[in-house]
Design an enzyme around this catalytic site. Structure first.
Site, mmCIF file in Angstrom:
data_model
loop_
_atom_site.group_PDB
_atom_site.id
_atom_site.type_symbol
_atom_site.label_atom_id
_atom_site.label_comp_id
_atom_site.label_asym_id
_atom_site.label_seq_id
_atom_site.Cartn_x
_atom_site.Cartn_y
_atom_site.Cartn_z
ATOM 1 N N HIS A 1 11.930 -4.738 -2.084
ATOM 2 C CA HIS A 1 12.352 -6.088 -2.509
ATOM 3 C C HIS A 1 11.487 -6.641 -3.640
ATOM 4 C CE1 HIS A 1 9.670 -8.351 0.644
ATOM 5 N NE2 HIS A 1 9.024 -7.394 0.018
ATOM 6 N N THR B 1 0.853 -1.188 0.000
ATOM 7 C CA THR B 1 0.000 0.000 0.000
ATOM 8 C C THR B 1 0.885 1.233 0.000
ATOM 9 O OG1 THR B 1 -0.034 -0.004 2.416
ATOM 10 C CG2 THR B 1 -1.915 -1.023 1.328
ATOM 11 N N GLY C 1 15.607 -4.677 2.327
ATOM 12 C CA GLY C 1 15.838 -3.480 3.131
ATOM 13 C C GLY C 1 16.256 -3.777 4.562
ATOM 14 N N SER D 1 1.302 4.429 1.949
ATOM 15 C CA SER D 1 0.850 4.801 3.288
ATOM 16 C C SER D 1 -0.040 6.039 3.219
ATOM 17 C CB SER D 1 2.046 5.088 4.193
ATOM 18 O OG SER D 1 2.875 3.961 4.278
HETATM 19 N N1 SAH Z 1 6.548 4.094 1.744
HETATM 20 C C1 SAH Z 1 5.779 3.259 0.843
HETATM 21 C C2 SAH Z 1 5.193 2.095 1.632
HETATM 22 C C3 SAH Z 1 4.906 0.916 0.799
HETATM 23 S S1 SAH Z 1 4.223 -0.465 1.697
HETATM 24 C C4 SAH Z 1 4.671 4.093 0.223
HETATM 25 O O1 SAH Z 1 4.103 4.915 0.940
HETATM 26 O O2 SAH Z 1 4.367 3.910 -0.962
HETATM 27 C C5 SAH Z 1 5.673 -1.256 2.295
HETATM 28 C C6 SAH Z 1 6.670 -1.677 1.254
HETATM 29 O O3 SAH Z 1 7.688 -2.423 1.904
HETATM 30 C C7 SAH Z 1 6.127 -2.562 0.137
HETATM 31 O O4 SAH Z 1 6.361 -1.920 -1.079
HETATM 32 C C8 SAH Z 1 6.920 -3.862 0.272
HETATM 33 O O5 SAH Z 1 7.242 -4.451 -0.982
HETATM 34 C C9 SAH Z 1 8.185 -3.375 0.984
HETATM 35 N N2 SAH Z 1 8.928 -4.401 1.713
HETATM 36 C C10 SAH Z 1 8.452 -5.360 2.543
HETATM 37 N N3 SAH Z 1 9.473 -6.116 3.024
HETATM 38 C C11 SAH Z 1 10.624 -5.612 2.479
HETATM 39 C C12 SAH Z 1 12.014 -5.958 2.589
HETATM 40 N N4 SAH Z 1 12.434 -6.980 3.342
HETATM 41 N N5 SAH Z 1 12.901 -5.208 1.910
HETATM 42 C C13 SAH Z 1 12.495 -4.166 1.121
HETATM 43 N N6 SAH Z 1 11.208 -3.801 0.974
HETATM 44 C C14 SAH Z 1 10.289 -4.513 1.640
#
Ligand code: SAH
Length: 241
Positions: A117, A58, A151, A60
Site C-alpha cells: 500500500h 522491513t 492487501g 523479513s
Molecule cells: N515481504 C516483505 C515484507 C515487508 S514488511 C519483504 O520481505 O520485503 C511488510 C510490508 O507490508 C510493508 O512493505 C508494508 O508497507 C506492507 N503493508 C502493511 N499494511 C499493508 C496493507 N494494508 N496492504 C498492503 N501492504 C501493506
C-alpha cells in the site's frame, strides 16, 4: 538455530539455512540461490535478520522467507498463480516467481502479483528486481507485477490463487483472502492473537502474533492451523500523504 544462519555471501547464507534445516526442499533452495539478497537488503544482505527498507517497513529475515516458501511449496508449481501481500522490498516476490514460472515456451507461464500500500515501496520493489536480468525479464513478460493497493482486500483481478503469502501481521484471517484461494490452495498469514495488547498478553498468556496456515481443499472445505509465533510489522491503513 535460525538466527545463526548468517553468511558472508548469498550462497553461504542459503547453504547455512539448508544445513540448519530451515530450508528443507531443494526447489526452495534453488529458488533462493537464484536471488541475490544484496539487490533487496543493501545494508546487511547476508545477515539472517530483518533489515529496514524505509517507510516503517522491513525486509523479513531470510529464515522467515524460507519458512514461508516451505509451507507453501506444494502450491508453488510451474504455472501456479501467487499473491504476495505486503511485498515490501520485492525479495520474496522474486523467489516465489522463480518457483512458479515455467521454462520458456511452456504453455503455463505462472504469475506472481506483489501488492503493497506504499507507492514508494512498490517502486522500490520494481527497481530492486530490475537489478538482475532475470528480474527484468520476469517483469517485462508480466509474470511478476507489483501493484499499489490495500492487501487486506487481496487482488480480485487475478484470483483465484494457488498460494497467498501475507508479509505483515493481520488483525484477522480476512475471509476475502480465503475466497480468493483456488481449491486446492494455501494461505500463509501472520495474525495478531485475540489477546494481544491486553493484560493477559502482558502476563505472557496467549498474546503476540502467530502464523496461520489456511488450506482450501479440493472440495472447497477450509482447514485452519496456527503454526508458530512470529513478530511482523502490522498490516495497516495506508499512511495519509
Ligand atoms: N515481504 C516483505 C515484507 C515487508 S514488511 C519483504 O520481505 O520485503 C511488510 C510490508 O507490508 C510493508 O512493505 C508494508 O508497507 C506492507 N503493508 C502493511 N499494511 C499493508 C496493507 N494494508 N496492504 C498492503 N501492504 C501493506
Amino acid at each position: 538455530m535460525a538466527w545463526r544462519c548468517s553468511g558472508s555471501t548469498n550462497t553461504e547464507l542459503i547453504e547455512n539455512l539448508f544445513k540448519a534445516e530451515v530450508i528443507k526442499n531443494e526447489r526452495v533452495k534453488e529458488a533462493m540461490l537464484g536471488v541475490d539478497r544484496a539487490h533487496y537488503a543493501p545494508s546487511r544482505p547476508y545477515s539472517d535478520s530483518p533489515q529496514p527498507i524505509g517507510h516503517g517497513a522491513t525486509i523479513s529475515a531470510p529464515h522467515m522467507h524460507s519458512h514461508a516458501c516451505e509451507y507453501l511449496i506444494d502450491h508453488l508449481q510451474p504455472g501456479s498463480r501467487v499473491l504476495d501481500i505486503g511485498s515490501g522490498s520485492g525479495y520474496l516476490t522474486h523467489v516465489l516467481a522463480n518457483l512458479v514460472t515455467a521454462r520458456p515456451g511452456s504453455a503455463t507461464p505462472g504469475q506472481v502479483i506483489g501488492i503493497d500500500h506504499i507507492p514508494e515501496l512498490v517502486e522500490l520493489a520494481r527497481s530492486n528486481m530490475n537489478k538482475s536480468e532475470d528480474g527484468r525479464q520476469l517483469q517485462d513478460s508480466g509474470q511478476v507485477k507489483f501493484i499499489t493497493g490495500d492487501g487486506r482486500l487481496g487482488w480480485k483481478e487475478n484470483a483465484p490463487y494457488d498460494a497467498i503469502h501475507v508479509g505483515a501481521a493481520a488483525e484477522e484471517l480476512h475471509p476475502v483472502l480465503i475466497e480468493q484461494l483456488r481449491a486446492p490452495g494455501r494461505l500463509f498469514i501472520p495474525v495478531e492473537s485475540e489477546n494481544s495488547g491486553t493484560s493477559l498478553s502482558s502476563l505472557g498468556f496467549g498474546g503476540g502474533q502467530y502464523i496461520w496456515v489456511v488450506d482450501k481443499k479440493a472440495d472447497g472445505s477450509v482447514h485452519k492451523e496456527k503454526v508458530f509465533q512470529v513478530s511482523y510489522v502490522p498490516l495497516t491503513d495506508a499512511p495519509r500523504s
